[in-house]
Design an enzyme around this catalytic site. Structure first.
Site, PDB file in Angstrom:
ATOM      1  N   ASN A   1       0.847  -1.190   0.000  1.00  0.00           N
ATOM      2  CA  ASN A   1       0.000   0.000   0.000  1.00  0.00           C
ATOM      3  C   ASN A   1       0.885   1.243   0.000  1.00  0.00           C
ATOM      4  O   ASN A   1       1.751   1.405   0.859  1.00  0.00           O
ATOM      5  CB  ASN A   1      -0.901   0.009   1.241  1.00  0.00           C
ATOM      6  CG  ASN A   1      -1.890   1.156   1.208  1.00  0.00           C
ATOM      7  OD1 ASN A   1      -2.541   1.405   0.192  1.00  0.00           O
ATOM      8  ND2 ASN A   1      -2.028   1.868   2.312  1.00  0.00           N
ATOM      9  N   SER A   2       0.695   2.123  -0.985  1.00  0.00           N
ATOM     10  CA  SER A   2       1.424   3.382  -1.086  1.00  0.00           C
ATOM     11  C   SER A   2       2.932   3.102  -1.132  1.00  0.00           C
ATOM     12  O   SER A   2       3.397   2.447  -2.068  1.00  0.00           O
ATOM     13  CB  SER A   2       1.022   4.297   0.074  1.00  0.00           C
ATOM     14  OG  SER A   2       1.404   5.636  -0.164  1.00  0.00           O
ATOM     15  N   MET A   3       3.715   3.548  -0.164  1.00  0.00           N
ATOM     16  CA  MET A   3       5.145   3.231  -0.156  1.00  0.00           C
ATOM     17  C   MET A   3       5.369   1.729  -0.287  1.00  0.00           C
ATOM     18  O   MET A   3       6.294   1.280  -0.980  1.00  0.00           O
ATOM     19  CB  MET A   3       5.805   3.729   1.126  1.00  0.00           C
ATOM     20  CG  MET A   3       7.271   3.337   1.273  1.00  0.00           C
ATOM     21  SD  MET A   3       7.971   3.672   2.911  1.00  0.00           S
ATOM     22  CE  MET A   3       7.209   2.359   3.883  1.00  0.00           C
TER      23      MET A   3
END
Length: 247
Positions: A89-91
């Site tokens: 998720n994201s990073m």
């Protein structure tokens, strides 16, 4: 060694698929604490604990995604004896992508699927204004305005901020400094998710992920914001389960 990286793993007697979950900037393995309950028989959910947070608070924070990945890969190798998938998720999406590249290049191993959420294409963070250099209060408020998810108690309490913000800042510095090196594309399928209310990553931003693989590409919108995938364990895991006919 894998226990350090996977403190929340619940070993299965005969796993058919392992799903390794990588958190967002400032996040930890506990972001996926509800996911094991959504997994069908045979699917083992393995939230990854990065250095410098929760059970690894005393460990030095990572300073680069491409430096982190070989160490993580070595820790996970003993558990890649069954089919596996990577989710970030994201990073965490960028870490999962680089981990998939590393495993394919160095060990000829490929996940059955790479799942990315709330993330622009690799290197796409260069399109956004950098924030990690800002002083604490400005940094926290800028991150909250961009992504949300930071409790007011942290933004308004210098003591709480002194614990949380260095982790978030270090992670954001990794994201902002990350540039993918040239190399062959992945061969595994890639699924990309975005929250319909995400102010930073929209449906069009997901399409760049189609270019990282020669395999199939899918994109899906979820109800919610930048962290939408965290509350949608059932449909995300369900697609993986269908992939190997686990349900």
């Amino acid at each position: 060694m894998s226990e350090t990286w996977l403190p929340m793993r619940r070993p299965s007697a005969a796993p058919l698929l392992r799903l390794f979950c990588l958190p967002h900037a400032g996040g930890a393995a506990s972001a996926f604490r509800a996911w094991p309950a959504a997994a069908p028989y045979g699917l083992e959910v393995c939230p990854v604990q990065l250095p410098g947070r929760e059970t690894r608070f005393a460990d030095p924070l990572p300073t680069g995604i491409t430096d982190l990945v070989p160490v993580l890969a070595e820790a996970l190798l003993p558990l890649l004896d069954v089919p596996f998938a990577l989710l970030g998720n994201s990073m965490g999406a960028l870490i999962a992508y680089e981990l998939a590249r590393h495993l394919q290049r160095e060990y000829l191993l490929a996940p059955v699927r790479l799942v990315v959420a709330a993330a622009r294409r690799p290197g796409g963070a260069a399109d956004l204004e950098p924030l990690s250099h800002l002083e604490d209060l400005a940094f926290g408020r800028a991150m909250q305005a961009r992504h949300g998810g930071i409790p007011a108690a942290i933004l308004d309490d210098p003591q709480a901020g002194a614990v949380f913000l260095p982790v978030l800042r270090a992670d954001m510095a990794m994201v902002e400094g990350y540039r993918p090196a040239p190399g062959p594309p992945l061969t595994c399928p890639v699924t990309a998710y975005a929250g319909a209310g995400d102010r930073t990553v929209g449906p069009a931003d997901l399409d760049g992920w189609a270019e990282v693989t020669t395999g199939r590409f899918e994109r899906h919108l979820l109800d919610g914001d930048h962290f939408a995938v965290l509350s949608h364990a059932a449909p995300v895991i369900g697609r993986l389960a269908d992939e190997l006919a686990l349900r």
